[in-house]
Design a protein around this motif. Structure first.
Motif, mmCIF file in Angstrom:
data_model
loop_
_atom_site.group_PDB
_atom_site.id
_atom_site.type_symbol
_atom_site.label_atom_id
_atom_site.label_comp_id
_atom_site.label_asym_id
_atom_site.label_seq_id
_atom_site.Cartn_x
_atom_site.Cartn_y
_atom_site.Cartn_z
ATOM 1 N N UNK A 43 0.278 -6.958 7.653
ATOM 2 C CA UNK A 43 1.585 -7.578 7.906
ATOM 3 C C UNK A 43 2.197 -8.104 6.611
ATOM 4 N N UNK A 44 1.374 -8.707 5.755
ATOM 5 C CA UNK A 44 1.880 -9.210 4.479
ATOM 6 C C UNK A 44 2.369 -8.064 3.594
ATOM 7 N N UNK A 45 1.637 -6.958 3.599
ATOM 8 C CA UNK A 45 2.056 -5.810 2.788
ATOM 9 C C UNK A 45 3.419 -5.282 3.253
ATOM 10 N N UNK A 46 3.612 -5.238 4.558
ATOM 11 C CA UNK A 46 4.882 -4.748 5.090
ATOM 12 C C UNK A 46 5.980 -5.767 4.841
ATOM 13 N N UNK A 47 5.699 -7.038 5.085
ATOM 14 C CA UNK A 47 6.687 -8.104 4.926
ATOM 15 C C UNK A 47 7.139 -8.223 3.478
ATOM 16 N N UNK A 48 6.211 -8.115 2.530
ATOM 17 C CA UNK A 48 6.559 -8.266 1.115
ATOM 18 C C UNK A 48 7.040 -6.951 0.505
ATOM 19 N N UNK A 49 7.151 -5.911 1.318
ATOM 20 C CA UNK A 49 7.636 -4.593 0.905
ATOM 21 C C UNK A 49 6.723 -3.920 -0.117
ATOM 22 N N UNK A 50 5.463 -4.312 -0.162
ATOM 23 C CA UNK A 50 4.508 -3.663 -1.052
ATOM 24 C C UNK A 50 4.136 -2.282 -0.513
ATOM 25 N N UNK A 51 4.245 -2.104 0.781
ATOM 26 C CA UNK A 51 3.808 -0.867 1.414
ATOM 27 C C UNK A 51 4.757 0.287 1.111
ATOM 28 N N UNK A 52 6.052 0.008 1.025
ATOM 29 C CA UNK A 52 7.033 1.091 0.950
ATOM 30 C C UNK A 52 7.853 1.086 -0.331
ATOM 31 N N UNK A 53 7.478 0.300 -1.309
ATOM 32 C CA UNK A 53 8.291 0.205 -2.520
ATOM 33 C C UNK A 53 7.545 0.771 -3.713
ATOM 34 N N UNK A 54 8.042 0.441 -4.882
ATOM 35 C CA UNK A 54 7.422 0.886 -6.128
ATOM 36 C C UNK A 54 6.008 0.329 -6.215
ATOM 37 N N UNK A 55 5.201 0.844 -7.119
ATOM 38 C CA UNK A 55 3.846 0.319 -7.264
ATOM 39 C C UNK A 55 3.857 -1.188 -7.539
ATOM 40 N N UNK A 56 2.811 -1.858 -7.089
ATOM 41 C CA UNK A 56 2.745 -3.316 -7.184
ATOM 42 C C UNK A 56 2.864 -3.800 -8.622
ATOM 43 N N UNK A 57 2.225 -3.135 -9.542
ATOM 44 C CA UNK A 57 2.277 -3.547 -10.934
ATOM 45 C C UNK A 57 3.683 -3.442 -11.514
ATOM 46 N N UNK A 58 4.496 -2.555 -10.965
ATOM 47 C CA UNK A 58 5.867 -2.369 -11.439
ATOM 48 C C UNK A 58 6.680 -3.640 -11.255
ATOM 49 N N UNK A 59 6.510 -4.325 -10.110
ATOM 50 C CA UNK A 59 7.267 -5.533 -9.809
ATOM 51 C C UNK A 59 6.964 -6.623 -10.843
ATOM 52 N N UNK A 60 5.681 -6.794 -11.147
ATOM 53 C CA UNK A 60 5.298 -7.812 -12.111
ATOM 54 C C UNK A 60 5.833 -7.450 -13.495
ATOM 55 N N UNK A 61 5.750 -6.161 -13.858
ATOM 56 C CA UNK A 61 6.239 -5.710 -15.157
ATOM 57 C C UNK A 61 7.749 -5.926 -15.263
ATOM 58 N N UNK A 62 8.474 -5.652 -14.213
ATOM 59 C CA UNK A 62 9.929 -5.839 -14.223
ATOM 60 C C UNK A 62 10.277 -7.311 -14.387
ATOM 61 N N UNK A 63 9.519 -8.191 -13.724
ATOM 62 C CA UNK A 63 9.763 -9.632 -13.871
ATOM 63 C C UNK A 63 9.528 -10.066 -15.306
ATOM 64 N N UNK A 64 8.425 -9.629 -15.894
ATOM 65 C CA UNK A 64 8.111 -10.018 -17.266
ATOM 66 C C UNK A 64 9.128 -9.452 -18.251
ATOM 67 N N UNK A 65 9.559 -8.228 -18.029
ATOM 68 C CA UNK A 65 10.543 -7.608 -18.911
ATOM 69 C C UNK A 65 11.866 -8.360 -18.846
ATOM 70 N N UNK A 66 12.287 -8.731 -17.634
ATOM 71 C CA UNK A 66 13.535 -9.479 -17.487
ATOM 72 C C UNK A 66 13.428 -10.811 -18.214
ATOM 73 N N UNK A 67 12.280 -11.436 -18.143
ATOM 74 C CA UNK A 67 12.093 -12.724 -18.811
ATOM 75 C C UNK A 67 12.158 -12.543 -20.323
ATOM 76 N N UNK A 68 11.599 -11.472 -20.833
ATOM 77 C CA UNK A 68 11.565 -11.259 -22.274
ATOM 78 C C UNK A 68 12.924 -10.844 -22.826
ATOM 79 N N UNK A 69 13.746 -10.196 -22.027
ATOM 80 C CA UNK A 69 15.000 -9.645 -22.525
ATOM 81 C C UNK A 69 16.199 -10.434 -22.038
ATOM 82 N N UNK A 70 16.388 -11.625 -22.570
ATOM 83 C CA UNK A 70 17.662 -12.274 -22.376
ATOM 84 C C UNK A 70 17.727 -13.448 -21.439
ATOM 85 N N UNK A 71 16.679 -13.828 -20.777
ATOM 86 C CA UNK A 71 16.790 -14.937 -19.856
ATOM 87 C C UNK A 71 16.094 -16.188 -20.377
ATOM 88 N N UNK A 72 15.589 -16.136 -21.573
ATOM 89 C CA UNK A 72 14.982 -17.295 -22.221
ATOM 90 C C UNK A 72 15.995 -17.922 -23.145
#
Length: 140
Positions: A43-72
């Motif tokens: 249920x958590x996988x479906x609710x958090x959209x981990x089941x049907x979206x990009x790979x899990x590591x992609x989400x974390x990488x995108x967050x870190x990239x956004x933080x590094x590029x312009x939001x600090x």
């Protein structure tokens, strides 16, 4: 006590690092060990959209990239204000462009629908005209 409260976040990060297969394996293991745990993970996988979206590591990488590029903060308040204004302007331009594309799609849809209705009316007129010629008096 904080380590006990932090273990779900640590487990989530650990599973995210290993990808979707690790999440699926955790759900299957949970179903084998104690079925409500497996259902909760699923249920958590479906609710958090981990089941049907990009790979899990992609989400974390995108967050870190956004933080590094312009939001600090750069430490220079004038530059930070300029950057914030520029980002706001770009956001507004993007929203205006998306609204333009929406209007463009709607006008195209309306034109296609009007063309369809015109062809349908023409077909109906032609069919009526054909019936009138055959049922006209004096026609053999």
């Amino acid at each position: 006590m904080s380590t006990i409260a932090a273990w779900p976040a640590q487990a989530e990060s650990w599973l995210d690092e290993r990808g979707k297969a690790a999440w699926i394996a955790a759900a299957v293991l949970g179903l084998i060990v104690f079925w409500p745990i497996g259902l909760a993970i699923l249920a958590y996988m479906i609710w958090s959209k981990r089941m049907f979206s990009k790979p899990c590591g992609y989400r974390r990488h995108a967050r870190n990239t956004a933080y590094q590029h312009g939001f600090r903060s750069s430490g220079n308040s004038a530059f930070d204000a300029y950057k914030a204004d520029t980002l706001d302007r770009l956001q507004r331009e993007q929203e205006e462009f998306e609204a333009f594309l929406k209007r463009l799609r709607e006008s195209k849809d309306k034109a296609e629908f009007d063309q369809y209705m015109e062809e349908r009316a023409r077909t109906a007129r032609d069919a009526d005209t054909g019936k009138d010629e055959t049922s006209a008096p004096g026609a053999y």
